[in-house]
Design a protein around this motif. Structure first.
Motif, PDB file in Angstrom:
ATOM      1  N   THR A 176       0.978   4.290  -2.814  1.00  0.00           N
ATOM      2  CA  THR A 176       0.702   5.702  -2.521  1.00  0.00           C
ATOM      3  C   THR A 176       1.933   6.569  -2.783  1.00  0.00           C
ATOM      4  OG1 THR A 176       1.198   5.320  -0.164  1.00  0.00           O
ATOM      5  CG2 THR A 176      -1.117   5.195  -0.853  1.00  0.00           C
ATOM      6  N   ASP A 177       3.123   6.043  -2.496  1.00  0.00           N
ATOM      7  CA  ASP A 177       4.350   6.795  -2.782  1.00  0.00           C
ATOM      8  C   ASP A 177       4.503   7.060  -4.276  1.00  0.00           C
ATOM      9  OD1 ASP A 177       5.005   6.881  -0.125  1.00  0.00           O
ATOM     10  OD2 ASP A 177       6.568   5.347  -0.220  1.00  0.00           O
ATOM     11  N   TYR A 185       0.830  -1.208   0.000  1.00  0.00           N
ATOM     12  CA  TYR A 185       0.000   0.000   0.000  1.00  0.00           C
ATOM     13  C   TYR A 185       0.865   1.259   0.000  1.00  0.00           C
ATOM     14  CZ  TYR A 185      -3.227   3.575   1.743  1.00  0.00           C
ATOM     15  OH  TYR A 185      -3.963   4.733   1.905  1.00  0.00           O
ATOM     16  N   LYS A 186       1.904   1.285   0.832  1.00  0.00           N
ATOM     17  CA  LYS A 186       2.784   2.457   0.902  1.00  0.00           C
ATOM     18  C   LYS A 186       3.499   2.692  -0.432  1.00  0.00           C
ATOM     19  CE  LYS A 186       6.432   4.644   3.645  1.00  0.00           C
ATOM     20  NZ  LYS A 186       7.182   5.137   2.486  1.00  0.00           N
ATOM     21  N   GLN A 192      -4.051   7.145  -5.569  1.00  0.00           N
ATOM     22  CA  GLN A 192      -4.935   7.746  -4.569  1.00  0.00           C
ATOM     23  C   GLN A 192      -6.154   6.883  -4.264  1.00  0.00           C
ATOM     24  OE1 GLN A 192      -5.526  11.623  -6.613  1.00  0.00           O
ATOM     25  NE2 GLN A 192      -4.667  12.530  -4.753  1.00  0.00           N
ATOM     26  N   SER A 251      -8.503   3.922   0.972  1.00  0.00           N
ATOM     27  CA  SER A 251      -7.572   5.040   1.104  1.00  0.00           C
ATOM     28  C   SER A 251      -8.383   6.295   1.442  1.00  0.00           C
ATOM     29  CB  SER A 251      -6.799   5.226  -0.196  1.00  0.00           C
ATOM     30  OG  SER A 251      -7.688   5.466  -1.279  1.00  0.00           O
ATOM     31  N   ASP A 278      -8.803   9.215   0.144  1.00  0.00           N
ATOM     32  CA  ASP A 278      -9.554   9.832  -0.942  1.00  0.00           C
ATOM     33  C   ASP A 278     -10.825   9.045  -1.256  1.00  0.00           C
ATOM     34  OD1 ASP A 278      -9.318  11.963  -3.255  1.00  0.00           O
ATOM     35  OD2 ASP A 278      -9.993  10.095  -4.178  1.00  0.00           O
ATOM     36  N   THR A 338      -1.335   2.497   9.074  1.00  0.00           N
ATOM     37  CA  THR A 338      -1.519   3.121   7.757  1.00  0.00           C
ATOM     38  C   THR A 338      -2.694   4.089   7.867  1.00  0.00           C
ATOM     39  OG1 THR A 338      -3.160   1.558   6.886  1.00  0.00           O
ATOM     40  CG2 THR A 338      -0.814   0.940   6.666  1.00  0.00           C
TER      41      THR A 338
END
Length: 370
Positions: free
Chosen positions: A255-256, A251-252, A260, A319, A321, A284
């Motif tokens: 997103t990095d 997941y990180k 979104q 997430s 968003d 998270t």
């Protein structure tokens, strides 16, 4: 868009050992199957290994035949064993290279009423994108989609995808989506490994990219983490924690790299406050749909069995968003056995007994403006 996830507990066929009246009946079979399979896969067989293999084969009903009540030993080539006329089993092979074959669980058909009730749940969800847990294979999921859903008046999904995972019992994770929600890039994590070289995921953390009619890119990661009911508690917890850590890492990374719209969904086999799930749920910024003001839990906090708080093991994590775009959410429990004294919810009329239930799990859904 309506996003949903559902543990269907197999569609047409299920391992006989998992099809018994209770988990406690099937658990010893599954544990012995796993132990014997592990020993058969060793490069070199010690005498102690051979002795234990013989014990396990007797316990699994293989003393006189390669076909037991719950397992089948397939011997294609080479000499694994002999069964002398005087009785007993003799392991001749000295390692995995000495024979070709496999140990497999025997399947049995799923109750027809249960299968049809599974279809009813999927139809009532009316999901645009549906994550599926515990489906046997893509051909099976596709056949269910094109044959069973239309037979009950349902509309088949346009896209059906499933990648075989690490579980030998035929309980994989997949995704189904409607016209206008094409499945694009797929990524499997079956080969992600722990420091000891063993796979991280018991099944997979299957990653699907879906494009919505508005052109938005949605990433859906479907999971089925290590069960509490199979193996020792400490080992199961450690495995589940390692899986949660790895999902958090994935997941990180996403997103990095600018993603979104990410949903991590499935049967995580543990409760929200559990230590094994902490790396994913607390460390998270993912948010559980159950915590959204627009979510309706139907009067019960859980997702499994009788849906008490300790039975909250299925998740739809979003997430930030996506979470901010949620307009509504809830569960479908109509295919579950509601208990009897008193009934906790109103099931389908066809759920006349526990064996007719579509699944022990509720389906979770969320309406998202994307």
């Amino acid at each position: 868009m309506k996003l949903a996830v559902y543990n269907v507990e197999n569609l047409f066929d299920r391992a006989k050992a998992m099809n018994l009246d209770s988990w406690e009946e099937g658990r010893p079979v599954l544990e012995k199957f796993a132990e014997l399979n592990g020993l058969l896969g060793e490069i070199d067989y010690t005498q102690s290994d051979k002795n234990r293999m013989v014990e396990l084969m007797h316990d699994l009903g293989l003393a006189k035949s390669d076909t037991g009540p719950f397992v089948i030993l397939r011997r294609n080539r080479g000499g694994l064993l002999r069964r002398p006329t005087t009785g007993g089993i003799v392991i001749d092979a000295n390692g995995r290279a000495d024979w070709v074959g496999s140990l497999e669980l025997r399947d049995a058909p799923v109750n027809e009423h249960a299968m049809r009730n599974t279809a009813r749940v999927i139809m009532d969800l009316e999901a645009d994108v549906l994550g599926v847990v515990e489906a046997e294979s893509r051909p099976v999921l596709s056949a269910f989609n094109t044959e069973i859903l239309p037979a009950l008046g349902g509309q088949p999904f346009r896209h059906v995808m499933l990648i075989d995972g690490n579980d030998e019992r035929g309980i994989d994770v997949g995704l189904m989506s409607r016209k206008g929600y094409p499945i694009g890039t797929l990524r499997s994590h079956v080969d992600d490994c722990l420091p000891n070289g063993q796979p991280v995921f018991s099944r997979d953390c299957a990653q699907f990219e879906v494009t919505t009619p508005s052109g938005a890119r949605l990433l859906v990661l479907v999971n089925h983490l290590k069960s509490k009911g199979y193996g020792g508690t400490a080992a199961s917890n450690a495995k589940r924690k390692a899986q949660a850590e790895r999902i958090a890492e994935i997941y990180k990374t996403l997103t990095d790299n600018g993603a979104q719209h990410i949903a991590i969904i499935g049967d995580l086999n543990d409760t929200p406050a559990s230590a094994p799930l902490k790396p994913l749920l607390s460390d998270t910024d993912l948010q559980d749909i159950f915590t959204h003001p627009a979510f309706d839990n139907g009067g019960w906090p859980g997702t499994y069995d009788l849906c008490n708080e300790i039975n909250k093991i299925d998740y739809l994590l979003l997430s930030p968003d996506l979470f901010d775009r949620v307009q509504a959410g809830g569960l479908c429990r109509k295919g579950m056995w509601p208990g009897s004294r008193p009934r906790r919810w109103e099931p389908y009329a066809e759920v006349g007994r526990k064996a007719d239930a579509a699944s022990d799990h509720a389906a979770i859904w969320a309406e998202i403006d994307i």
